[in-house]
Design an enzyme around this catalytic site. Sequence first.
Site, PDB file in Angstrom:
ATOM      1  N   GLU A 123      -2.982  -4.554  -3.173  1.00 30.83           N
ATOM      2  CA  GLU A 123      -3.496  -5.422  -4.244  1.00 30.83           C
ATOM      3  C   GLU A 123      -3.491  -4.687  -5.581  1.00 30.83           C
ATOM      4  OE1 GLU A 123      -4.785  -4.762  -1.304  1.00 30.83           O
ATOM      5  OE2 GLU A 123      -6.192  -6.293  -0.630  1.00 30.83           O
ATOM      6  N   ASN A 154       0.849  -1.198   0.000  1.00 26.12           N
ATOM      7  CA  ASN A 154       0.000   0.000   0.000  1.00 26.12           C
ATOM      8  C   ASN A 154       0.882   1.244   0.000  1.00 26.12           C
ATOM      9  OD1 ASN A 154       0.689  -0.771   2.665  1.00 26.12           O
ATOM     10  ND2 ASN A 154      -1.017   0.357   3.550  1.00 26.12           N
ATOM     11  N   CYS A 192     -10.749  -2.808  -4.392  1.00 25.60           N
ATOM     12  CA  CYS A 192      -9.809  -3.834  -4.898  1.00 25.60           C
ATOM     13  C   CYS A 192     -10.556  -5.046  -5.455  1.00 25.60           C
ATOM     14  CB  CYS A 192      -8.841  -4.264  -3.800  1.00 25.60           C
ATOM     15  SG  CYS A 192      -7.585  -3.009  -3.466  1.00 25.60           S
ATOM     16  N   GLU A 210       0.367   5.177   0.691  1.00 22.74           N
ATOM     17  CA  GLU A 210      -0.575   6.192   1.162  1.00 22.74           C
ATOM     18  C   GLU A 210      -0.174   7.577   0.660  1.00 22.74           C
ATOM     19  OE1 GLU A 210      -1.018   5.586   5.413  1.00 22.74           O
ATOM     20  OE2 GLU A 210      -2.221   3.782   5.027  1.00 22.74           O
TER      21      GLU A 210
HETATM   22  N1  THU Z   1      -5.299  -1.418   2.392  1.00 20.90           N
HETATM   23  C1  THU Z   1      -4.728  -2.244   1.472  1.00 20.90           C
HETATM   24  O1  THU Z   1      -3.582  -2.044   1.046  1.00 20.90           O
HETATM   25  N2  THU Z   1      -5.459  -3.292   1.042  1.00 20.90           N
HETATM   26  C2  THU Z   1      -6.722  -3.580   1.455  1.00 20.90           C
HETATM   27  O2  THU Z   1      -7.358  -4.466   0.910  1.00 20.90           O
HETATM   28  C3  THU Z   1      -7.301  -2.841   2.570  1.00 20.90           C
HETATM   29  C4  THU Z   1      -6.639  -1.557   2.900  1.00 20.90           C
HETATM   30  C5  THU Z   1      -4.516  -0.281   2.892  1.00 20.90           C
HETATM   31  C6  THU Z   1      -4.991   1.068   2.434  1.00 20.90           C
HETATM   32  C7  THU Z   1      -4.450   1.951   3.547  1.00 20.90           C
HETATM   33  O3  THU Z   1      -3.118   2.303   3.242  1.00 20.90           O
HETATM   34  C8  THU Z   1      -4.449   1.063   4.773  1.00 20.90           C
HETATM   35  O4  THU Z   1      -4.557  -0.265   4.297  1.00 20.90           O
HETATM   36  C9  THU Z   1      -5.557   1.348   5.759  1.00 20.90           C
HETATM   37  O5  THU Z   1      -6.781   1.362   5.118  1.00 20.90           O
END
Ligand code: THU
Length: 125
Positions: free
Chosen positions: A54, A41, A87, A43
């Site tokens: 994902e 992820n 996702c 941000e």
């Molecule tokens: N996040 C993901 O990377 N994948 C998911 O399926 C759920 C959420 C991340 C997004 C954000 O950076 C953090 O988790 C909290 O929501």
Amino acid sequence: MNKELYRKAVEMTNMSYAPFSKFRVGAALLAKDGRVFTGCNVENSSFGGTICAERTAFVKAVSEGVKEFDRIAIASSGGEAWPCGICRQFMREFCDDDFVIITGNDEDSLRTYTMKEILPEGFKL
Ligand code: THU
């Protein structure tokens, strides 16, 4: 095979850029041609710009010309990690009902689901 993929997802949590949520997510996407595309992820200060692990993996694959996938493993700093709604829809674009999603708290307690189970009657043009 699932364990190996899950281990790559766990490794990828180390690449996560999550200064806001502190929730680190890693993904490892196995293409039908045997290649593995990883993601984490990423941000953003403008929160809506955040990209999930994902989707990072899918975008890396598609941008390399790969569009057929077999399975994905997902791990997080909080253990099991289930794909968010965006996702799921993103995966649906490229994956059939039998695509496999793997997650778990550790490699010895993996759970597997299919695309059909996590997004029944999914929309696709
Ligand atoms: N996040 C993901 O990377 N994948 C998911 O399926 C759920 C959420 C991340 C997004 C954000 O950076 C953090 O988790 C909290 O929501």
